[in-house]
Motif scaffolding. Structure first.
Motif, short mmCIF file in Angstrom:
data_model
loop_
_atom_site.label_atom_id
_atom_site.label_comp_id
_atom_site.label_asym_id
_atom_site.label_seq_id
_atom_site.Cartn_x
_atom_site.Cartn_y
_atom_site.Cartn_z
N THR A 161 0.87 -1.18 0.00
CA THR A 161 0.00 0.00 0.00
C THR A 161 0.90 1.22 0.00
O THR A 161 2.07 1.15 0.38
CB THR A 161 -0.91 0.03 1.25
OG1 THR A 161 -0.10 -0.09 2.43
CG2 THR A 161 -1.92 -1.10 1.22
N ASP A 162 0.37 2.35 -0.43
CA ASP A 162 1.17 3.57 -0.46
C ASP A 162 1.56 4.04 0.94
O ASP A 162 2.56 4.74 1.12
CB ASP A 162 0.42 4.69 -1.18
CG ASP A 162 0.29 4.44 -2.68
OD1 ASP A 162 1.17 3.74 -3.22
OD2 ASP A 162 -0.68 4.93 -3.28
N PHE A 163 0.73 3.68 1.91
CA PHE A 163 1.01 4.10 3.29
C PHE A 163 0.42 3.08 4.26
O PHE A 163 -0.45 2.29 3.91
CB PHE A 163 0.43 5.49 3.58
CG PHE A 163 -1.06 5.58 3.40
CD1 PHE A 163 -1.93 5.21 4.43
CD2 PHE A 163 -1.61 6.04 2.21
CE1 PHE A 163 -3.30 5.27 4.26
CE2 PHE A 163 -2.98 6.12 2.04
CZ PHE A 163 -3.83 5.74 3.07
N ASP A 164 0.94 3.09 5.48
CA ASP A 164 0.38 2.33 6.59
C ASP A 164 -0.38 3.28 7.49
O ASP A 164 0.03 4.43 7.70
CB ASP A 164 1.49 1.65 7.40
CG ASP A 164 2.13 0.48 6.67
OD1 ASP A 164 1.59 0.06 5.63
OD2 ASP A 164 3.19 0.01 7.14
N TRP A 165 -1.46 2.79 8.05
CA TRP A 165 -2.16 3.54 9.09
C TRP A 165 -1.52 3.24 10.44
O TRP A 165 -1.11 2.11 10.71
CB TRP A 165 -3.63 3.14 9.17
CG TRP A 165 -4.50 3.76 8.12
CD1 TRP A 165 -4.94 3.20 6.96
CD2 TRP A 165 -5.07 5.08 8.16
NE1 TRP A 165 -5.74 4.06 6.26
CE2 TRP A 165 -5.84 5.24 6.98
CE3 TRP A 165 -5.00 6.14 9.07
CZ2 TRP A 165 -6.54 6.40 6.69
CZ3 TRP A 165 -5.70 7.30 8.78
CH2 TRP A 165 -6.45 7.44 7.61
N ARG A 166 -1.44 4.21 11.29
CA ARG A 166 -1.06 4.02 12.69
C ARG A 166 -2.10 4.72 13.55
O ARG A 166 -2.28 5.94 13.44
CB ARG A 166 0.34 4.59 12.95
CG ARG A 166 0.72 4.81 14.42
CD ARG A 166 1.06 3.56 15.18
NE ARG A 166 2.19 2.83 14.66
CZ ARG A 166 3.48 3.09 14.97
NH1 ARG A 166 3.79 4.08 15.78
NH2 ARG A 166 4.44 2.33 14.45
N ILE A 167 -2.78 3.95 14.36
CA ILE A 167 -3.75 4.52 15.30
C ILE A 167 -3.16 4.43 16.70
O ILE A 167 -2.84 3.34 17.19
CB ILE A 167 -5.11 3.78 15.26
CG1 ILE A 167 -5.67 3.75 13.84
CG2 ILE A 167 -6.10 4.42 16.22
CD1 ILE A 167 -5.98 5.12 13.26
N GLY A 168 -2.97 5.58 17.34
CA GLY A 168 -2.48 5.61 18.71
C GLY A 168 -3.63 5.41 19.68
O GLY A 168 -4.67 6.08 19.56
N ILE A 169 -3.46 4.50 20.62
CA ILE A 169 -4.53 4.17 21.56
C ILE A 169 -4.00 4.22 22.98
O ILE A 169 -2.94 3.66 23.28
CB ILE A 169 -5.11 2.77 21.25
CG1 ILE A 169 -5.82 2.81 19.89
CG2 ILE A 169 -6.06 2.32 22.34
CD1 ILE A 169 -6.29 1.47 19.41
N TYR A 194 -0.53 2.24 23.00
CA TYR A 194 -0.16 1.37 21.88
C TYR A 194 -0.29 2.12 20.56
O TYR A 194 -1.07 3.07 20.43
CB TYR A 194 -1.06 0.12 21.84
CG TYR A 194 -1.17 -0.58 23.16
CD1 TYR A 194 -0.08 -1.27 23.69
CD2 TYR A 194 -2.34 -0.54 23.91
CE1 TYR A 194 -0.17 -1.91 24.92
CE2 TYR A 194 -2.44 -1.17 25.13
CZ TYR A 194 -1.34 -1.84 25.64
OH TYR A 194 -1.43 -2.47 26.86
N GLY A 195 0.49 1.65 19.58
CA GLY A 195 0.35 2.13 18.21
C GLY A 195 0.03 0.93 17.35
O GLY A 195 0.85 0.01 17.21
N VAL A 196 -1.16 0.91 16.77
CA VAL A 196 -1.59 -0.23 15.95
C VAL A 196 -1.36 0.12 14.49
O VAL A 196 -1.89 1.12 13.99
CB VAL A 196 -3.07 -0.57 16.20
CG1 VAL A 196 -3.46 -1.82 15.42
CG2 VAL A 196 -3.32 -0.77 17.70
N ASP A 197 -0.56 -0.70 13.81
CA ASP A 197 -0.27 -0.51 12.39
C ASP A 197 -1.22 -1.36 11.56
O ASP A 197 -1.36 -2.57 11.81
CB ASP A 197 1.18 -0.89 12.09
CG ASP A 197 2.17 0.06 12.73
OD1 ASP A 197 1.74 1.15 13.17
OD2 ASP A 197 3.37 -0.28 12.80
N LEU A 198 -1.85 -0.74 10.57
CA LEU A 198 -2.84 -1.42 9.74
C LEU A 198 -2.63 -1.06 8.27
O LEU A 198 -2.06 -0.01 7.96
CB LEU A 198 -4.27 -1.05 10.15
CG LEU A 198 -4.64 -1.10 11.64
CD1 LEU A 198 -4.52 0.27 12.26
CD2 LEU A 198 -6.06 -1.65 11.82
N LYS A 199 -3.13 -1.91 7.41
CA LYS A 199 -3.17 -1.63 5.98
C LYS A 199 -4.62 -1.73 5.50
O LYS A 199 -5.37 -2.60 5.93
CB LYS A 199 -2.30 -2.61 5.20
CG LYS A 199 -0.80 -2.34 5.30
CD LYS A 199 0.00 -3.29 4.44
CE LYS A 199 1.50 -3.04 4.53
NZ LYS A 199 1.88 -1.79 3.85
#
Length: 578
Positions: free
Chosen positions: A364-372, A434-439
């Motif tokens: 993917t062009d980028f990864d998502w990172r959601i800080g929780i 936490y930082g969750v990395d998603l595509k």
């Protein structure tokens, strides 16, 4: 501020403007003399015998929610070799290692004196430090025996009176070093209610937070009544002097960051990252199995060892991503486009770990990172791949690297399926940060990994919330500290003391606790610090002694020493103690 408790002030000549010196009777009977609720107590009483002055000083310091050395736990552990024997194998091994380095190895038993983790015997600095880490007692004597192989025969607390004249100067230097943090000139601002240690490594190339960001944490903490101090690996022995620990150094299980987290948890400190989160996140093999078991969608993953390399291509089409279990910041990750690259890359990683991961490649062009934080999303970032590369961070030779760009969005503008999937994954780990990395792929959202130590850098993750991001994190530490067991600033300790010297039935309507309640409180406090059968035995002993004192039965004889205008003690001090 440090408060130093001694037997007689007239015989203690050390003076420092950052330290308050009290005799043990003053400390016991005059809690009002210590106005600073965050004062650190150094108990240099003559002895720490059960029900003696030294014992009561540490017990009451803990009851007042003050940091004290030695703690009641340490005092009780050092009473018998059978109690502290659990720590001896590791210490004996370190002793033998240091003896092997000596040009002239001793042939007879000898002793090592340890003052605040420092020894005047310069042959054993590491051992001295390690013993103090394990048993935080100001003065210790190790008796070393060569019988049946070199080992520590005993560990005993020392008294100031045991010091030889030639040791006095070394002791004062050690005390100076230990109390140095308390020498700072007082600031013209309000006194911080809590202290937060931030573990970092100034030499780390890709730290979770850079120096500028750490300074921001310090400034925001000051505004919120939290003193934020930067600490490093070398400050392990002083960790317990803080109320909370925030790890801003890349974590690993076989690493000092995990030892810091374990120590902080053991000391009852608020800690992020907590040991369980580190355990669950830093090993990608564990994390892959955890996500799979809970039906969290991830790229197709195979756990393999040397015998399973060739079977990977039967499960996963090329290209294949190979990962070492404890890699971070795109390190320890190899992309294999064919069988030759698969065998070469897997062979290289398997030299570092017996087990590695093979994973489906999803570009993917980028990864998502959601800080929780504590089950709530606090930031949403898009991390773009490094130019001409398939990873966010491209590592080159000589430690050089390049990073892709980023974009930070308000959480509410991130796709809902991304945020919800991140929350679902993070909730499997705990209630930390936490930082969750998603595509986001044509086949749906997949979780790449959950980071226990996510990046927070000024101008990046804080681009939307700005100062509010730091406030939320520090506020979480405050919440944890204020909700921890036994934290009740409004509850004075003083009402307990008269009950210990009176009868079983308190005057009607005065609200004082009953003797049984006192016994239960003290027993529970001690039992919470020591585990196993030792806890049961000590708790029962303490409960019995306190209850019998409060009931007026079988009281130990009161020892009156007088001098220095010492006030009468409101409870009995035992004589002929074990």
């Amino acid at each position: 501020m440090h408060v130093i408790i001694v037997e007689r002030k007239t015989q203690f000549h050390y003076r420092n403007p950052g330290c308050l010196v009290l005799n043990n009777r003053e400390f016991i009977t005059r809690p009002d003399l210590v106005q600073d609720k965050r004062a650190k107590i150094i108990n240099l009483s003559k002895d720490y015998s059960y029900l003696g002055y030294g014992y009561y000083c540490s017990l009451l310091a803990e009851a007042r929610n003050q940091k004290v050395i030695p703690s009641v736990k340490t005092i009780l552990e050092l009473r018998e070799r059978s109690i502290y024997t659990h720590a001896l194998p590791e210490l004996d091994e370190l002793l033998v290692q240091q003896l092997k380095k000596l040009v002239m190895v001793p042939t007879a038993p000898f002793s090592i004196n340890i003052f605040f983790g420092r020894s005047d015997d310069l042959r054993f600095p590491d051992l001295a430090r390690r013993v103090f880490d394990e048993f935080r007692c100001p003065l210790l004597k190790l008796n070393i025996s060569p019988e049946d192989g070199w080992h520590i025969a005993s560990i005993r607390p020392m008294a100031l009176a045991d010091l030889k004249p030639e040791q006095q100067e070394f002791f004062e230097h050690a005390l100076d070093a230990y109390t140095r943090a308390g020498w700072r000139a007082p600031k013209a601002k309000s006194v911080a209610k809590y202290s937060l240690a931030v573990l970092h490594n100034p030499a780390e190339v890709l730290p979770p937070s850079d120096r500028r960001t750490l300074q921001k944490f310090m400034r925001i903490g000051e505004q919120m009544g939290v003193e934020v101090e930067l600490i490093e690996k070398k400050d392990y022995a002083e960790l317990a002097e803080y109320d909370a620990l925030f790890i801003r150094e890349t974590t690993a299980l076989d690493h000092h960051t995990y030892r810091f987290a374990k120590r902080a948890e053991k000391e009852g400190m608020a800690v992020i990252d907590d040991p369980t989160s580190i355990l669950r996140c830093t090993n990608k093999v564990y994390l892959a199995e955890l996500l799979k078991a809970n039906k969290i969608p991830t790229p197709k993953t195979v756990v393999l060892d040397k015998s399973g390399i060739e079977a990977v291509e039967q499960e996963i089409p090329y290209p294949v991503i190979l990962k070492i279990p404890d890699g971070s910041f795109s390190r320890g990750i190899i992309k294999a486009d064919n069988r030759a690259q698969l065998l070469e890359g897997a062979g290289r990683l398997l030299r570092e770990s017996d087990v590695i991961l093979a994973q489906e490649y999803l570009y993917t062009d980028f990864d998502w990172r959601i800080g929780i934080l504590r089950g709530q999303p606090i930031y949403a970032c898009q991390y773009f791949m490094s130019r001409g590369h398939w990873q966010v961070v491209k590592h080159g030779e000589g430690g050089r690297f390049t990073e892709g760009g980023f974009r930070t969005l308000p959480v509410e503008q991130a796709p809902d399926e991304i945020v919800q999937m991140a929350l679902k994954a993070a909730n499997l780990i705990g209630d930390g940060l936490y930082g969750v990395d998603l595509k986001q792929t044509p086949k749906g959202v997949v979780v790449i990994e959950v980071n226990d130590n996510p990046s927070i850098n000024q101008g990046e993750e804080d681009a939307v919330l700005k100062d509010e991001l730091y406030r939320r994190i520090i506020q979480e530490f405050i919440r944890r500290l204020e909700e921890r067991p036994g934290n009740n600033d409004a509850a004075p300790v003083a009402p307990i003391l008269p009950v210990l010297a009176t009868t079983a039935t308190p005057p009607a309507g005065n609200g004082a606790p009953s003797p049984a309640q006192i016994a239960a409180q003290v027993a529970a406090k001690v039992a919470a610090q020591v585990s196993g059968e030792i806890a049961s035995r000590i708790a029962a002993e303490v409960s019995s002694q306190v209850l019998s004192q409060a009931m007026g039965a079988a009281r130990p004889q009161v020892v009156s020493r007088g001098g220095e205008d010492d006030p009468d003690l409101p409870f009995p001090i035992g004589k002929n103690r074990s």
